[in-house]
Design a protein around this motif. Structure first.
Motif, PDB file in Angstrom:
ATOM      1  N   VAL A   1       0.846  -1.182   0.000  1.00 19.52           N
ATOM      2  CA  VAL A   1       0.000   0.000   0.000  1.00 19.52           C
ATOM      3  C   VAL A   1       0.887   1.239   0.000  1.00 19.52           C
ATOM      4  N   VAL A   2       0.665   2.110  -0.966  1.00 17.36           N
ATOM      5  CA  VAL A   2       1.364   3.389  -1.038  1.00 17.36           C
ATOM      6  C   VAL A   2       0.347   4.495  -0.843  1.00 17.36           C
ATOM      7  N   ALA A   3       0.572   5.333   0.170  1.00 13.80           N
ATOM      8  CA  ALA A   3      -0.299   6.470   0.443  1.00 13.80           C
ATOM      9  C   ALA A   3       0.160   7.657  -0.394  1.00 13.80           C
ATOM     10  N   LEU A   4      -0.754   8.204  -1.194  1.00 12.57           N
ATOM     11  CA  LEU A   4      -0.476   9.369  -2.037  1.00 12.57           C
ATOM     12  C   LEU A   4      -1.060  10.586  -1.333  1.00 12.57           C
ATOM     13  N   LEU A   5      -0.194  11.467  -0.859  1.00 13.65           N
ATOM     14  CA  LEU A   5      -0.593  12.545   0.033  1.00 13.65           C
ATOM     15  C   LEU A   5      -0.293  13.904  -0.580  1.00 13.65           C
ATOM     16  N   GLY A   6      -0.951  14.922  -0.056  1.00 13.85           N
ATOM     17  CA  GLY A   6      -0.706  16.282  -0.518  1.00 13.85           C
ATOM     18  C   GLY A   6      -1.951  17.126  -0.340  1.00 13.85           C
ATOM     19  N   ALA A   7      -1.767  18.422  -0.382  1.00 14.18           N
ATOM     20  CA  ALA A   7      -2.883  19.349  -0.209  1.00 14.18           C
ATOM     21  C   ALA A   7      -3.825  19.289  -1.410  1.00 14.18           C
ATOM     22  N   ASN A   8      -5.007  19.879  -1.260  1.00 18.48           N
ATOM     23  CA  ASN A   8      -5.914  20.019  -2.402  1.00 18.48           C
ATOM     24  C   ASN A   8      -5.197  20.770  -3.524  1.00 18.48           C
ATOM     25  N   GLY A   9      -5.324  20.263  -4.750  1.00 19.22           N
ATOM     26  CA  GLY A   9      -4.657  20.882  -5.884  1.00 19.22           C
ATOM     27  C   GLY A   9      -3.259  20.376  -6.133  1.00 19.22           C
ATOM     28  N   ALA A  10      -2.795  19.406  -5.324  1.00 18.01           N
ATOM     29  CA  ALA A  10      -1.436  18.890  -5.505  1.00 18.01           C
ATOM     30  C   ALA A  10      -1.313  18.011  -6.741  1.00 18.01           C
ATOM     31  N   GLY A  11      -2.450  17.458  -7.227  1.00 19.37           N
ATOM     32  CA  GLY A  11      -2.411  16.617  -8.421  1.00 19.37           C
ATOM     33  C   GLY A  11      -2.764  15.163  -8.177  1.00 19.37           C
ATOM     34  N   LYS A  12      -3.253  14.840  -6.978  1.00 21.07           N
ATOM     35  CA  LYS A  12      -3.525  13.441  -6.646  1.00 21.07           C
ATOM     36  C   LYS A  12      -4.606  12.839  -7.549  1.00 21.07           C
ATOM     37  N   THR A  13      -5.746  13.524  -7.637  1.00 18.82           N
ATOM     38  CA  THR A  13      -6.848  13.009  -8.454  1.00 18.82           C
ATOM     39  C   THR A  13      -6.458  12.946  -9.927  1.00 18.82           C
TER      40      THR A  13
ATOM     41  N   PRO B   1      -8.483  -6.983  -9.465  1.00 18.92           N
ATOM     42  CA  PRO B   1      -7.435  -6.188 -10.114  1.00 18.92           C
ATOM     43  C   PRO B   1      -6.061  -6.507  -9.535  1.00 18.92           C
ATOM     44  N   ASP B   2      -5.037  -6.189 -10.302  1.00 19.27           N
ATOM     45  CA  ASP B   2      -3.669  -6.284  -9.795  1.00 19.27           C
ATOM     46  C   ASP B   2      -3.281  -5.011  -9.056  1.00 19.27           C
ATOM     47  N   VAL B   3      -3.777  -3.877  -9.546  1.00 21.20           N
ATOM     48  CA  VAL B   3      -3.476  -2.577  -8.952  1.00 21.20           C
ATOM     49  C   VAL B   3      -4.787  -1.843  -8.709  1.00 21.20           C
ATOM     50  N   LEU B   4      -4.993  -1.422  -7.462  1.00 19.28           N
ATOM     51  CA  LEU B   4      -6.215  -0.707  -7.089  1.00 19.28           C
ATOM     52  C   LEU B   4      -5.860   0.741  -6.777  1.00 19.28           C
ATOM     53  N   LEU B   5      -6.526   1.667  -7.462  1.00 17.19           N
ATOM     54  CA  LEU B   5      -6.343   3.101  -7.269  1.00 17.19           C
ATOM     55  C   LEU B   5      -7.564   3.634  -6.534  1.00 17.19           C
ATOM     56  N   LEU B   6      -7.348   4.349  -5.427  1.00 16.75           N
ATOM     57  CA  LEU B   6      -8.467   4.879  -4.639  1.00 16.75           C
ATOM     58  C   LEU B   6      -8.285   6.359  -4.416  1.00 16.75           C
ATOM     59  N   ASP B   7      -9.369   7.107  -4.626  1.00 20.22           N
ATOM     60  CA  ASP B   7      -9.336   8.557  -4.471  1.00 20.22           C
ATOM     61  C   ASP B   7     -10.225   8.966  -3.295  1.00 20.22           C
ATOM     62  N   GLU B   8      -9.608   9.330  -2.194  1.00 20.45           N
ATOM     63  CA  GLU B   8     -10.295   9.841  -0.997  1.00 20.45           C
ATOM     64  C   GLU B   8     -11.422   8.920  -0.531  1.00 20.45           C
ATOM     65  N   PRO B   9     -11.143   7.654  -0.269  1.00 21.19           N
ATOM     66  CA  PRO B   9     -12.234   6.753   0.137  1.00 21.19           C
ATOM     67  C   PRO B   9     -12.832   7.068   1.497  1.00 21.19           C
ATOM     68  N   SER B  10     -12.098   7.806   2.353  1.00 15.89           N
ATOM     69  CA  SER B  10     -12.621   8.080   3.695  1.00 15.89           C
ATOM     70  C   SER B  10     -13.432   9.364   3.783  1.00 15.89           C
TER      71      SER B  10
ATOM     72  N   ALA C   1      -4.935   7.655  -2.525  1.00 16.99           N
ATOM     73  CA  ALA C   1      -4.901   9.111  -2.379  1.00 16.99           C
ATOM     74  C   ALA C   1      -5.821   9.500  -1.244  1.00 16.99           C
ATOM     75  N   GLU C   2      -5.278  10.203  -0.244  1.00 13.19           N
ATOM     76  CA  GLU C   2      -6.054  10.472   0.963  1.00 13.19           C
ATOM     77  C   GLU C   2      -5.707  11.820   1.577  1.00 13.19           C
ATOM     78  N   GLN C   3      -6.753  12.512   2.089  1.00 15.22           N
ATOM     79  CA  GLN C   3      -6.548  13.672   2.943  1.00 15.22           C
ATOM     80  C   GLN C   3      -6.391  13.239   4.403  1.00 15.22           C
ATOM     81  N   ASN C   4      -6.907  12.071   4.743  1.00 18.37           N
ATOM     82  CA  ASN C   4      -6.749  11.517   6.086  1.00 18.37           C
ATOM     83  C   ASN C   4      -5.342  10.937   6.197  1.00 18.37           C
ATOM     84  N   VAL C   5      -4.384  11.814   6.455  1.00 18.88           N
ATOM     85  CA  VAL C   5      -2.976  11.430   6.399  1.00 18.88           C
ATOM     86  C   VAL C   5      -2.651  10.377   7.448  1.00 18.88           C
ATOM     87  N   THR C   6      -3.116  10.584   8.666  1.00 16.58           N
ATOM     88  CA  THR C   6      -2.800   9.651   9.746  1.00 16.58           C
ATOM     89  C   THR C   6      -3.333   8.264   9.437  1.00 16.58           C
ATOM     90  N   GLY C   7      -4.588   8.189   8.987  1.00 16.36           N
ATOM     91  CA  GLY C   7      -5.172   6.901   8.659  1.00 16.36           C
ATOM     92  C   GLY C   7      -4.457   6.227   7.502  1.00 16.36           C
TER      93      GLY C   7
END
Length: 238
Positions: free
Chosen positions: A32-44, A156-165, A194-200
């Motif tokens: 699991v790789v957490a993709l982090l950054g502020a809004n507008g960083a390019g995650k989505t 899937p082999d690779v699962l991409l998730l955008d802000e599931p929490s 990709a998550e805004q919930n950094v700690t989680g």
């Protein structure tokens, strides 16, 4: 298990400035790789471009060394990518069971499909209890469970998730993130979260990648990233 490699990826919308500018990243298999950054960083934008929903201006996306950059979204899904977009996207007119069968359609037929759907009910017990309920009657947490289950049922082999929490109660978030961690360990699933919930996100991730203005500014083990106060304050807001 599959390795996702991103080479010098530049992506933008229309004639505007690029949102991602020469981004390079490797997501190793089975973690699991957490993709982090502020809004507008390019995650989505990154997640959408990996599935071909936003075309690349330049650079490449490779899965186990196979170049996916010019493939259609459908072909990328058949190669093993799956995206759970922000917003708990389910077909609200269909029941839970129908949504899951739809997710399994291209991968499984007949009894194998029933087995795959049954495995999702074991992972997400609330869905088993509401299998005949229409999507529009589900709570926000149940819809997010269904969106995740519908992606997983296609194996899937690779699962991409955008802000599931986003917008969910802490207990539901903990359950969803726990499922991701367990699936990565049990099946070798590769997850880019990709998550805004950094700690989680860092609590279940092996690595954390921080984006800022479309570029990778940090790529470290999750525990090391969580313990770096200067980096957290500069880019993650805590």
């Amino acid at each position: 298990m599959s390795t996702l490699t991103i080479e010098k990826l530049t992506v933008g919308y229309g004639d505007g400035a690029p949102v991602l500018d020469g981004l390079e990243l490797e997501v190793p298999d089975g973690g699991v790789v957490a993709l982090l950054g502020a809004n507008g960083a390019g995650k989505t934008t990154l997640l959408r471009s990996l599935l071909g929903l936003v075309p690349a201006r330049s650079g490449r996306v490779l899965l186990d060394g196979v170049d996916l950059t010019r493939l259609s979204t459908e072909d990328r899904v058949r190669r093993g990518l799956a995206l759970v977009p922000e917003g708990r996207s389910v077909v609200v007119e269909l029941t839970v069971a129908e949504n899951l069968r739809l997710g399994a359609l291209w991968k499984h037929r007949g009894p194998a499909r029933d087995v795959a759907v049954g495995q999702m009910y074991e992972l997400f017990e609330p869905l088993a209890r509401r299998r005949d309920a229409a999507g529009h009657t589900l709570s926000g947490g149940e819809r997010q469970m269904l969106a995740l289950a519908r992606a997983l049922v296609g194996e899937p082999d690779v699962l991409l998730l955008d802000e599931p929490s986003l917008g969910l109660a802490p207990l539901v978030v903990a359950q969803l993130l726990g499922v991701l961690r367990d699936q990565a360990e049990a099946t070798g699933l590769t997850v880019l979260l990709a998550e805004q919930n950094v700690t989680g996100a860092l609590s279940v991730a092996d690595r954390g990648v921080v984006l800022s203005l479309g570029e990778v500014v940090a790529d470290r083990p999750a525990a090391e990233l969580a313990a770096d106060p200067a980096l957290r304050h500069a880019y993650l807001g805590f």
